[in-house]
Design a protein around this motif. Structure first.
Motif, PDB file in Angstrom:
ATOM      1  N   ILE A   3       0.852  -1.187   0.000  1.00  0.00           N
ATOM      2  CA  ILE A   3       0.000   0.000   0.000  1.00  0.00           C
ATOM      3  C   ILE A   3       0.883   1.230   0.000  1.00  0.00           C
ATOM      4  CG2 ILE A   3      -1.924  -1.148   1.159  1.00  0.00           C
ATOM      5  CD1 ILE A   3      -1.126   0.268   3.729  1.00  0.00           C
ATOM      6  N   SER A   6       0.179   6.519   2.539  1.00  0.00           N
ATOM      7  CA  SER A   6      -1.128   6.892   3.082  1.00  0.00           C
ATOM      8  C   SER A   6      -2.194   6.370   2.131  1.00  0.00           C
ATOM      9  CB  SER A   6      -1.252   8.415   3.180  1.00  0.00           C
ATOM     10  OG  SER A   6      -2.600   8.778   3.454  1.00  0.00           O
ATOM     11  N   ILE A   7      -3.320   5.978   2.668  1.00  0.00           N
ATOM     12  CA  ILE A   7      -4.460   5.617   1.822  1.00  0.00           C
ATOM     13  C   ILE A   7      -5.721   6.346   2.290  1.00  0.00           C
ATOM     14  CG2 ILE A   7      -3.572   3.394   1.015  1.00  0.00           C
ATOM     15  CD1 ILE A   7      -5.501   2.066   3.079  1.00  0.00           C
ATOM     16  N   SER A   8      -5.544   7.514   2.905  1.00  0.00           N
ATOM     17  CA  SER A   8      -6.701   8.235   3.437  1.00  0.00           C
ATOM     18  C   SER A   8      -7.642   8.701   2.324  1.00  0.00           C
ATOM     19  CB  SER A   8      -6.270   9.406   4.316  1.00  0.00           C
ATOM     20  OG  SER A   8      -5.496  10.330   3.574  1.00  0.00           O
ATOM     21  N   LEU A  10      -7.792   7.415  -0.792  1.00  0.00           N
ATOM     22  CA  LEU A  10      -8.278   6.189  -1.411  1.00  0.00           C
ATOM     23  C   LEU A  10      -9.357   5.567  -0.537  1.00  0.00           C
ATOM     24  CD1 LEU A  10      -6.185   3.433  -3.092  1.00  0.00           C
ATOM     25  CD2 LEU A  10      -7.981   2.849  -1.506  1.00  0.00           C
ATOM     26  N   GLY A  11      -9.120   5.528   0.770  1.00  0.00           N
ATOM     27  CA  GLY A  11     -10.087   4.942   1.693  1.00  0.00           C
ATOM     28  C   GLY A  11     -11.425   5.656   1.665  1.00  0.00           C
ATOM     29  N   LYS A  12     -11.409   6.989   1.660  1.00  0.00           N
ATOM     30  CA  LYS A  12     -12.661   7.755   1.600  1.00  0.00           C
ATOM     31  C   LYS A  12     -13.400   7.464   0.296  1.00  0.00           C
ATOM     32  CE  LYS A  12     -10.913  11.533   4.394  1.00  0.00           C
ATOM     33  NZ  LYS A  12     -10.367  12.894   4.365  1.00  0.00           N
ATOM     34  N   LEU A  14     -13.104   4.783  -1.594  1.00  0.00           N
ATOM     35  CA  LEU A  14     -13.557   3.401  -1.608  1.00  0.00           C
ATOM     36  C   LEU A  14     -14.825   3.229  -0.774  1.00  0.00           C
ATOM     37  CD1 LEU A  14     -13.043   0.573  -2.686  1.00  0.00           C
ATOM     38  CD2 LEU A  14     -11.531   0.175  -0.724  1.00  0.00           C
ATOM     39  N   VAL A  15     -14.899   3.915   0.352  1.00  0.00           N
ATOM     40  CA  VAL A  15     -16.115   3.882   1.175  1.00  0.00           C
ATOM     41  C   VAL A  15     -17.287   4.445   0.376  1.00  0.00           C
ATOM     42  CG1 VAL A  15     -17.234   4.901   3.198  1.00  0.00           C
ATOM     43  CG2 VAL A  15     -14.958   3.900   3.410  1.00  0.00           C
ATOM     44  N   HIS A  78      -5.875   5.479  -6.791  1.00  0.00           N
ATOM     45  CA  HIS A  78      -6.642   6.702  -6.550  1.00  0.00           C
ATOM     46  C   HIS A  78      -5.964   7.843  -7.290  1.00  0.00           C
ATOM     47  CE1 HIS A  78      -8.133  10.242  -4.272  1.00  0.00           C
ATOM     48  NE2 HIS A  78      -9.252   9.525  -4.275  1.00  0.00           N
ATOM     49  N   GLU A  82      -2.348   7.468  -4.397  1.00  0.00           N
ATOM     50  CA  GLU A  82      -2.411   6.403  -3.404  1.00  0.00           C
ATOM     51  C   GLU A  82      -2.840   5.101  -4.084  1.00  0.00           C
ATOM     52  OE1 GLU A  82      -3.681   9.368   0.270  1.00  0.00           O
ATOM     53  OE2 GLU A  82      -5.147   7.950  -0.505  1.00  0.00           O
ATOM     54  N   ILE A  84      -3.420   0.500  -3.487  1.00  0.00           N
ATOM     55  CA  ILE A  84      -3.366  -0.784  -2.803  1.00  0.00           C
ATOM     56  C   ILE A  84      -3.056  -1.809  -3.889  1.00  0.00           C
ATOM     57  CG2 ILE A  84      -4.631  -2.550  -1.520  1.00  0.00           C
ATOM     58  CD1 ILE A  84      -6.411  -0.303  -0.403  1.00  0.00           C
TER      59      ILE A  84
END
Length: 154
Positions: A3, A6-8, A10-12, A14-15, A78, A82, A84
């Motif tokens: 990863i 940071s994946i902040s 990407l995480g937002k 993806l959610v 992303h 970012e 994964i």
């Protein structure tokens, strides 16, 4: 799995993506085993607009492995940079012989078919997609469950 630092972002995204994506309907049939599954084309078609909306993309890279294996590595990207990256997933291309046994297949078509199969499962996994019961793997070649066969009539 790799990863980015940071994946902040990407995480937002993806959610948000997972909040919008719906269950993807089975559109493929395995006539030999009377099972239904979601094709790779259907997965990409259903997800691509929503991925793009949230600045996401999936990149899949075919790989070659040891002893006639082929594989796939998937990256969830992303727009921020970012990412994964999945672990590579490998399989040996095989084909069914008469009598129901399998043999190693060394032709380009078998390799392509195996890569497509690996791409489909890797794509579903990296995006956490729900496709309902999908037994195109036929219960890991135990020839599938009774419920998968019952779900094939429409």
């Amino acid at each position: 799995m790799k990863i980015s630092e940071s994946i902040s972002n990407l995480g937002k995204s993806l959610v948000a993506f997972n909040g919008e994506i719906q269950k993807i309907a089975h559109d493929g049939r395995n006539p030999q085993f009377r099972s239904k599954y979601v094709t790779l084309d259907a997965l990409i078609e259903a997800t691509k607009p929503i991925l793009q909306k949230h600045g996401l993309s999936v990149l899949q890279i075919p790989l070659s492995g040891e002893q006639d294996q082929v594989g796939v590595k998937s990256l969830l990207l992303h727009e921020s940079g970012e990412f994964i990256e999945s672990e590579p997933l490998f399989m040996t291309p095989q084909r069914m012989k008469k009598g129901g046994e399998y043999e190693v297949a060394k032709d380009a078509q078998a390799a392509g078919s195996t890569i497509s199969y690996l791409r489909r499962y890797s794509y579903q996994a990296i995006l956490n997609l729900s496709t309902g019961e999908d037994d195109d793997g036929e219960s890991a070649v135990g020839r599938g469950s009774d419920s998968a066969r019952e779900n094939t009539t429409e």
